[in-house]
Design an enzyme around this catalytic site. Structure first.
Site, PDB file in Angstrom:
ATOM      1  N   THR A  95      -2.958  49.154 -70.871  1.00  0.00           N
ATOM      2  CA  THR A  95      -3.948  48.567 -71.780  1.00  0.00           C
ATOM      3  C   THR A  95      -3.491  47.205 -72.298  1.00  0.00           C
ATOM      4  O   THR A  95      -4.291  46.292 -72.463  1.00  0.00           O
ATOM      5  CB  THR A  95      -4.187  49.532 -72.968  1.00  0.00           C
ATOM      6  OG1 THR A  95      -4.642  50.766 -72.432  1.00  0.00           O
ATOM      7  CG2 THR A  95      -5.204  48.989 -73.954  1.00  0.00           C
ATOM      8  N   ASP A 122       0.109  56.121 -71.077  1.00  0.00           N
ATOM      9  CA  ASP A 122      -0.108  57.492 -70.591  1.00  0.00           C
ATOM     10  C   ASP A 122       1.138  58.092 -69.936  1.00  0.00           C
ATOM     11  O   ASP A 122       1.445  59.266 -70.141  1.00  0.00           O
ATOM     12  CB  ASP A 122      -1.269  57.536 -69.586  1.00  0.00           C
ATOM     13  CG  ASP A 122      -2.617  57.260 -70.236  1.00  0.00           C
ATOM     14  OD1 ASP A 122      -2.681  57.214 -71.477  1.00  0.00           O
ATOM     15  OD2 ASP A 122      -3.605  57.089 -69.504  1.00  0.00           O
TER      16      ASP A 122
HETATM   17  N1  ASP Z   1      -4.578  54.506 -69.706  1.00  0.00           N
HETATM   18  C1  ASP Z   1      -3.735  53.425 -70.108  1.00  0.00           C
HETATM   19  C2  ASP Z   1      -2.472  53.420 -69.265  1.00  0.00           C
HETATM   20  O1  ASP Z   1      -1.655  54.299 -69.438  1.00  0.00           O
HETATM   21  C3  ASP Z   1      -3.408  53.558 -71.527  1.00  0.00           C
HETATM   22  C4  ASP Z   1      -2.480  52.510 -72.040  1.00  0.00           C
HETATM   23  O2  ASP Z   1      -2.104  51.583 -71.370  1.00  0.00           O
HETATM   24  O3  ASP Z   1      -2.077  52.639 -73.152  1.00  0.00           O
HETATM   25  O4  ASP Z   1      -2.291  52.519 -68.492  1.00  0.00           O
END
Ligand code: ASP
Length: 324
Positions: free
Chosen positions: A12, A86
């Site tokens: 993210t 994640d």
């Molecule tokens: N779904 C994203 C990932 O793990 C969540 C994040 O980056 O915090 O890449």
């Protein structure tokens, strides 16, 4: 000037919205650096071995990252790795197990992306940078900094899907960073302990995780045992499984490690009933101590890839209480 390597791997913190409003990987490192003029007090070099959402990250990517950090370790005073949240804890623990350096390596990420008002990326990276460049952070193994809390790789876990303070450790964080008039104030709550790192050339082993539940008759376990080199069961409570699972564990020709689906606590061989932890131990299953199932998988995967014997597996898992 202290030298910082900022290694961006995606998540993210490196994402932006596309024309339909979906969040997709982007090269947001410039956003990050623009938002952080105070990083100019350090000499910062940026590396991007890959740019992936963390559900796309595999142990091969983790190995690539380990090799990159090894190639950087003599030229920097600290390393910050930005990562999707994640699977961040899996990469942190893999690096913790396989990095051969006392240099501070700190993982961080963000729960909000660069276009959101509450983007936590810059704050987390700034905090991680100060922790990585702090001499007292040496020899602590790989660290995770999130929301000002400093966690160790062995116990850190993502504990919430959306909150900004999305990580927890056991029994809590090992330290804290706050800023007072722009100056970093870093407190550690315990002394560093020695870390046993393992030399790993390649990741060759496959390890699968199965999740226990009331009424589980072992569905999937035989298939996993025939496919993979080892299996971790996220078992019940202190490491128990329903009765029908025990005979499958007894027959297993591959290592079976027992972790727990309960969020925290030890695996203890207390119960002697069919499928109880004591019986599983007698049947040859290996208790994962305080490791959650996905950390136990990482340790088993690293050990099996390094060619560990059955005794070495037992020693590594049983000796966990003695390791940081
Ligand atoms: N779904 C994203 C990932 O793990 C969540 C994040 O980056 O915090 O890449």
């Amino acid at each position: 000037m202290k030298r910082l390597a900022l290694v961006q791997t995606g998540g993210t913190i490196a994402s932006r919205t596309d024309s339909s409003g979906d969040l997709i990987p982007a090269d947001a490192v410039q956003d990050l650096l623009r938002a952080l003029p105070s990083l100019e007090q350090f000499e910062v070099a940026v590396f991007q071995p890959f740019n992936l959402p963390s559900p796309h990250i595999t142990p091969q990517h983790m190995l690539e990252l380990r090799d990159l950090i090894h190639s950087l370790k003599n030229n920097f005073d600290g390393i910050v790795v930005t990562h999707g949240t994640d699977t961040l804890e899996e990469t942190a623990f893999f690096l913790h197990l396989t990095l051969e350096t006392s240099l501070p390596v700190v993982l961080t990420g963000s729960m909000r992306h660069a276009e959101e008002a509450s983007w936590d990326g810059p704050g987390n990276v700034l905090a991680a940078a100060h922790v990585a460049l702090e001499p007292r952070s040496k020899d602590r193994g790989v660290l995770v900094v999130f929301g000002g809390d400093i966690f160790d790789a062995r116990t850190v876990t993502k504990s919430d899907t959306t909150r900004l303070e999305a990580f927890a450790g056991y029994p809590g964080p090992i330290g804290r960073i706050d800023f007072l008039a722009g100056n970093a104030e870093i407190a550690y709550f315990a002394r560093p302990e020695p870390r046993a790192s393992r030399t790993l050339e390649r990741v060759t082993a496959e390890v699968e995780i199965l999740y226990a539940y009331a009424g589980w008759r072992g569905q999937g376990l035989l298939e996993s045992l025939s496919r993979a080199d080892g299996v971790v069961i996220a078992a019940l409570g202190t490491g128990n499984v329903p009765p029908d699972v025990a005979p499958i564990v007894a027959e297993a020709k591959k290592p079976v490690v027992i972790a727990t689906r309960t969020h925290t606590g030890a695996i203890l061989p207390i119960y002697g009933y069919a499928g109880g932890g004591r019986q599983l131990r007698q049947l040859g299953a290996i208790p994962a101590s305080f490791l959650n199932a996905h950390k136990a998988r990482m340790l088993l995967l690293v050990l099996l890839s390094a060619g560990a014997t059955r005794t070495e597996l037992e020693t590594a898992f049983m000796g966990l209480e003695a390791q940081p």
